[in-house]
Design a protein around this motif. Structure first.
Motif, mmCIF file in Angstrom:
data_model
loop_
_atom_site.group_PDB
_atom_site.id
_atom_site.type_symbol
_atom_site.label_atom_id
_atom_site.label_comp_id
_atom_site.label_asym_id
_atom_site.label_seq_id
_atom_site.Cartn_x
_atom_site.Cartn_y
_atom_site.Cartn_z
ATOM 1 N N THR A 45 0.841 -1.189 0.000
ATOM 2 C CA THR A 45 0.000 0.000 0.000
ATOM 3 C C THR A 45 0.876 1.239 0.000
ATOM 4 O O THR A 45 2.087 1.176 0.226
ATOM 5 C CB THR A 45 -0.931 0.007 1.224
ATOM 6 O OG1 THR A 45 -0.153 -0.249 2.401
ATOM 7 C CG2 THR A 45 -1.982 -1.080 1.106
ATOM 8 N N ASP A 82 1.500 3.681 1.929
ATOM 9 C CA ASP A 82 2.327 4.087 3.071
ATOM 10 C C ASP A 82 3.445 3.098 3.369
ATOM 11 O O ASP A 82 4.264 3.328 4.257
ATOM 12 C CB ASP A 82 1.464 4.290 4.317
ATOM 13 C CG ASP A 82 0.745 3.019 4.736
ATOM 14 O OD1 ASP A 82 0.931 1.981 4.068
ATOM 15 O OD2 ASP A 82 -0.008 3.063 5.732
ATOM 16 N N VAL A 100 -4.995 1.430 3.259
ATOM 17 C CA VAL A 100 -4.981 2.886 3.103
ATOM 18 C C VAL A 100 -6.414 3.343 2.909
ATOM 19 O O VAL A 100 -7.075 2.966 1.937
ATOM 20 C CB VAL A 100 -4.109 3.315 1.910
ATOM 21 C CG1 VAL A 100 -4.213 4.817 1.678
ATOM 22 C CG2 VAL A 100 -2.655 2.911 2.158
ATOM 23 N N GLU A 128 -9.207 6.160 2.246
ATOM 24 C CA GLU A 128 -9.520 7.469 1.686
ATOM 25 C C GLU A 128 -11.020 7.688 1.825
ATOM 26 O O GLU A 128 -11.749 6.796 2.255
ATOM 27 C CB GLU A 128 -9.117 7.527 0.208
ATOM 28 C CG GLU A 128 -7.678 7.106 -0.067
ATOM 29 C CD GLU A 128 -7.446 6.950 -1.558
ATOM 30 O OE1 GLU A 128 -7.537 7.970 -2.272
ATOM 31 O OE2 GLU A 128 -7.213 5.806 -2.004
ATOM 32 N N GLU A 129 -11.475 8.867 1.444
ATOM 33 C CA GLU A 129 -12.909 9.126 1.504
ATOM 34 C C GLU A 129 -13.623 8.255 0.465
ATOM 35 O O GLU A 129 -13.432 8.409 -0.736
ATOM 36 C CB GLU A 129 -13.216 10.596 1.239
ATOM 37 C CG GLU A 129 -14.682 10.947 1.408
ATOM 38 C CD GLU A 129 -14.962 12.431 1.289
ATOM 39 O OE1 GLU A 129 -16.146 12.820 1.319
ATOM 40 O OE2 GLU A 129 -13.992 13.202 1.161
ATOM 41 N N SER A 140 -7.699 0.867 0.118
ATOM 42 C CA SER A 140 -6.780 0.035 -0.658
ATOM 43 C C SER A 140 -6.130 -0.973 0.267
ATOM 44 O O SER A 140 -5.599 -0.601 1.330
ATOM 45 C CB SER A 140 -5.710 0.900 -1.328
ATOM 46 O OG SER A 140 -6.300 1.828 -2.220
#
Length: 324
Positions: A86, A88, A94, A96-97, A101
């Motif tokens: 991912t 990071d 991960v 998100e709005e 992922s």
């Protein structure tokens, strides 16, 4: 179109008609060599079972985890599953709005994007009585999107209606109250309200053949204290208390969970996850849909039969991951 689509459409209609919650998972993008194709669809039930096809065992395990989370939140989600790390670099999902992922180490080189749409049943409220308050509840409930079932007498309330209901409100002013209250408590109806004065309500509760904990589940006088006086105002206060009770609960207890055929009803453990000690994947802890193994004092969970078999063959190899 996937050959599984027609029966799944019929299954969706059946589940919706029975007020059973589920998530519709649809593949919207696939990068080869993923086994799923765009348009492939599956239904994820609240007990973790997956009906249909959105990928192999490892992809399915990830879909199950994320689908059960959307079922509790009520919010749709775009799930990206990839064998790559991912963004990071930690291997953690991960977020998100509107999307998440997930790195899936089992995925055989492909990549999937799957849209998860939670479909939770319209809250069903059973109202007993023909009083002005009962009529006001019947009038206001549909405005909130609630399905109101009116019952003039206790004989009109069936066990099936109670089992699939999120709330029971008794506004019959002393007619047929006790047996319905007992049935609702034993059926596990999330909200039970009795319209009565504090003095009469307390007397009714004291006379019920229930323990103190079960009697405490009955709201009387029904409704939040907002200074209501008229039947319409009292109905609003009751519906506000219903909203507070129903929306404050997780889906596992606010709606009926369909049990697998010929097995006990699912305990609703979809909110619990564990880490597969072999591949490191996060998997849902659900007896009806996961691979598990009991060893010593600890139960371990696996994403698929392959990881389960690998652990059984050489458990010492995975002792470090298992301990963590």
């Amino acid at each position: 179109m996937s050959p599984s689509a027609p029966p799944l459409e019929a299954r969706m209609a059946e589940l919706t008609g029975r007020h059973v919650p589920f998530v519709k998972a649809t593949v919207v993008r696939a990068r080869r060599p993923a086994s799923a194709r765009p348009g492939d669809t599956a239904l994820v039930l609240a007990d973790g079972r997956v009906e249909g096809f959105v990928g192999g065992a490892c992809a399915e395990a990830t879909v199950r985890v994320q689908a059960l989370r959307t079922l509790r939140s009520g919010e749709s989600l775009l799930l990206r599953i990839s064998p790559e790390e991912t963004a990071d670099g930690t291997g953690e999902p991960v977020v998100e709005e509107g999307a998440v992922s997930v790195a899936n180490p089992c995925l055989s080189g492909g990549e999937l994007e799957i849209f998860l749409e939670p479909l939770r049943p319209v809250p069903r409220v059973v109202v007993l009585g023909e009083s002005p308050i009962a009529r006001a509840l019947a009038a206001f409930g549909p405005v909130l999107g609630y399905e109101i079932t009116e019952a003039a007498g206790a004989d009109g309330i069936t066990p099936e209606e109670l089992a699939g209901s999120q709330a029971l409100v008794i506004a019959s002013h002393g007619r047929g109250e006790e047996p319905v209250l007992v049935s609702a408590v034993r059926a596990g109806v999330p909200y039970i309200g009795l319209v009565a004065s504090p003095r009469r309500g307390a007397a009714v509760l004291d006379a019920l053949p229930l323990g103190a904990g079960d009697r405490a589940r009955i709201h009387t006088p029904a409704g939040l204290w907002i200074g209501a006086r008229t039947p319409g105002e009292i109905a609003v206060s009751i519906l506000a208390e219903v909203i507070q009770a129903v929306r404050g609960r997780s889906v596992e207890v606010e709606v009926e969970v369909e049990a697998p055929p010929e097995t006990p009803e699912s305990p609703g453990t979809g909110s619990v996850t564990a880490v597969d000690p072999v591949c490191g994947m996060t998997v849902s802890v659900v007896d009806s849909a996961s691979y598990s193994d009991e060893g010593g004092d600890e139960r371990r969970w696996f994403c698929c039969a392959g990881c389960h078999a690998a652990y059984e063959k050489d458990p010492a190899r995975y002792a470090k991951a298992d301990a963590s």
